[in-house]
Write an enzyme that holds these catalytic residues in place. Sequence first.
Site, PDB file in Angstrom:
ATOM      1  N   ASP A  57     -14.056  -9.262 -34.438  1.00  0.00           N
ATOM      2  CA  ASP A  57     -12.971 -10.202 -34.714  1.00  0.00           C
ATOM      3  C   ASP A  57     -13.591 -11.493 -35.242  1.00  0.00           C
ATOM      4  O   ASP A  57     -14.822 -11.660 -35.211  1.00  0.00           O
ATOM      5  CB  ASP A  57     -12.188 -10.475 -33.418  1.00  0.00           C
ATOM      6  CG  ASP A  57     -10.742 -10.868 -33.658  1.00  0.00           C
ATOM      7  OD1 ASP A  57     -10.508 -11.780 -34.482  1.00  0.00           O
ATOM      8  OD2 ASP A  57      -9.839 -10.278 -33.037  1.00  0.00           O
ATOM      9  N   ASP A 101     -15.729 -10.092 -40.370  1.00  0.00           N
ATOM     10  CA  ASP A 101     -14.767 -10.351 -41.440  1.00  0.00           C
ATOM     11  C   ASP A 101     -14.397  -9.000 -42.038  1.00  0.00           C
ATOM     12  O   ASP A 101     -15.226  -8.362 -42.698  1.00  0.00           O
ATOM     13  CB  ASP A 101     -15.390 -11.268 -42.496  1.00  0.00           C
ATOM     14  CG  ASP A 101     -14.460 -11.538 -43.667  1.00  0.00           C
ATOM     15  OD1 ASP A 101     -13.357 -10.954 -43.727  1.00  0.00           O
ATOM     16  OD2 ASP A 101     -14.844 -12.329 -44.554  1.00  0.00           O
ATOM     17  N   SER A 120       2.943   0.547 -38.993  1.00  0.00           N
ATOM     18  CA  SER A 120       4.069  -0.247 -38.500  1.00  0.00           C
ATOM     19  C   SER A 120       5.334   0.498 -38.873  1.00  0.00           C
ATOM     20  O   SER A 120       5.369   1.236 -39.870  1.00  0.00           O
ATOM     21  CB  SER A 120       4.087  -1.633 -39.153  1.00  0.00           C
ATOM     22  OG  SER A 120       5.328  -2.294 -38.922  1.00  0.00           O
ATOM     23  N   TYR A 130       3.807  -5.991 -47.188  1.00  0.00           N
ATOM     24  CA  TYR A 130       3.441  -5.489 -45.865  1.00  0.00           C
ATOM     25  C   TYR A 130       3.869  -4.033 -45.703  1.00  0.00           C
ATOM     26  O   TYR A 130       3.110  -3.194 -45.193  1.00  0.00           O
ATOM     27  CB  TYR A 130       4.095  -6.369 -44.800  1.00  0.00           C
ATOM     28  CG  TYR A 130       3.703  -6.030 -43.382  1.00  0.00           C
ATOM     29  CD1 TYR A 130       2.427  -6.316 -42.901  1.00  0.00           C
ATOM     30  CD2 TYR A 130       4.611  -5.440 -42.509  1.00  0.00           C
ATOM     31  CE1 TYR A 130       2.061  -6.016 -41.598  1.00  0.00           C
ATOM     32  CE2 TYR A 130       4.265  -5.138 -41.202  1.00  0.00           C
ATOM     33  CZ  TYR A 130       2.998  -5.429 -40.746  1.00  0.00           C
ATOM     34  OH  TYR A 130       2.644  -5.125 -39.458  1.00  0.00           O
ATOM     35  N   LYS A 141       1.358  -0.920 -44.921  1.00  0.00           N
ATOM     36  CA  LYS A 141       1.521  -0.068 -43.746  1.00  0.00           C
ATOM     37  C   LYS A 141       1.969   1.337 -44.134  1.00  0.00           C
ATOM     38  O   LYS A 141       1.603   2.322 -43.483  1.00  0.00           O
ATOM     39  CB  LYS A 141       2.502  -0.708 -42.767  1.00  0.00           C
ATOM     40  CG  LYS A 141       1.976  -2.000 -42.130  1.00  0.00           C
ATOM     41  CD  LYS A 141       0.644  -1.800 -41.429  1.00  0.00           C
ATOM     42  CE  LYS A 141       0.206  -3.018 -40.654  1.00  0.00           C
ATOM     43  NZ  LYS A 141      -1.067  -2.812 -39.915  1.00  0.00           N
ATOM     44  N   PHE A 201       6.441  -5.883 -30.915  1.00  0.00           N
ATOM     45  CA  PHE A 201       5.653  -6.070 -29.698  1.00  0.00           C
ATOM     46  C   PHE A 201       5.407  -7.558 -29.460  1.00  0.00           C
ATOM     47  O   PHE A 201       5.273  -8.338 -30.408  1.00  0.00           O
ATOM     48  CB  PHE A 201       4.304  -5.360 -29.816  1.00  0.00           C
ATOM     49  CG  PHE A 201       4.343  -3.905 -29.436  1.00  0.00           C
ATOM     50  CD1 PHE A 201       3.703  -3.453 -28.293  1.00  0.00           C
ATOM     51  CD2 PHE A 201       5.037  -2.990 -30.207  1.00  0.00           C
ATOM     52  CE1 PHE A 201       3.750  -2.119 -27.928  1.00  0.00           C
ATOM     53  CE2 PHE A 201       5.080  -1.652 -29.860  1.00  0.00           C
ATOM     54  CZ  PHE A 201       4.435  -1.214 -28.713  1.00  0.00           C
ATOM     55  N   THR A 212       3.095  -9.856 -29.068  1.00  0.00           N
ATOM     56  CA  THR A 212       1.679 -10.113 -29.294  1.00  0.00           C
ATOM     57  C   THR A 212       1.454 -11.604 -29.529  1.00  0.00           C
ATOM     58  O   THR A 212       2.392 -12.416 -29.494  1.00  0.00           O
ATOM     59  CB  THR A 212       1.171  -9.301 -30.492  1.00  0.00           C
ATOM     60  OG1 THR A 212       1.998  -9.584 -31.636  1.00  0.00           O
ATOM     61  CG2 THR A 212       1.229  -7.806 -30.196  1.00  0.00           C
TER      62      THR A 212
END
Length: 261
Positions: free
Chosen positions: A37, A60, A155, A168, A172, A201, A203
């Site tokens: 991360d 990265d 997703s 997006y 996905k 979710f 998060t």
Amino acid sequence: MVDLANASAIVTGGAGGFGAATARKLAERGAKVVIADVAEERGRALADELGNGSVFVRTDILDEDSIAAAVQAAVSLGPLRAAVVVHGGPPPPGATGPQRTVNREGKRVPLAHFAHTVNIYLNSAFAVTSQAAEAMAQNEPLKDNQRGVIINTASIAGYEGQPGQAAYSAAKGGIIGMTLTIARDLAPLGIRAVAIAPGTFLTLIYRSRMTDEQAQAHWGPTIPNPKRMGEPDEYAILAAHIVENDFLNGTTIRLDGAQRF
């Protein structure tokens, strides 16, 4: 069953909500986890919490050399048996919210914005997948010739995206589309490929914008059963089960409480 005892795992986005929960579950099953991360403070704190030889490696996911360093760190801890790709990334420069293909003022979304999102969520996922698989190919096989498993994160937006989510949804949807093909590519090596498609979710991204109560009040009613947002631990439970269940392969599993956008 992929045995994680004396083995390693890598979780990209490992300091985030899904990632941290998954890292904990894999560590409980004996894996030494590389938490890959850019969030150094959270990542190092999690590695210290796990305390089983797991490490944080600043990674990265748009840099192949950086990914390679994280994968090699995992291999140095033991045979790499599981890779879980749950990372996100920064929005396109100048973007302030959802980007409709053509907005209400008649302006099209810049191609650079679309490409940036696809790069963050799809191209980087394939880069992690391919490098993790290359490392797993060197493993000694377990029962039924199993060498490892790779889990990508799709997703439900990959099936039914909302206005402003074209990029997006494309990214996905690409995860969903490539999962079976990658599973077939890697089958001769005894490496499985599965994807999880979460719904809504609770998060870190939501917790950075509103309280838990506000998020649940907004999203909870949209989820048929249970009437609440998902918890990261529920993603992690499924990820750990996928690792352990050799017959889960080449498929995308919706995890959404029957939610449909």
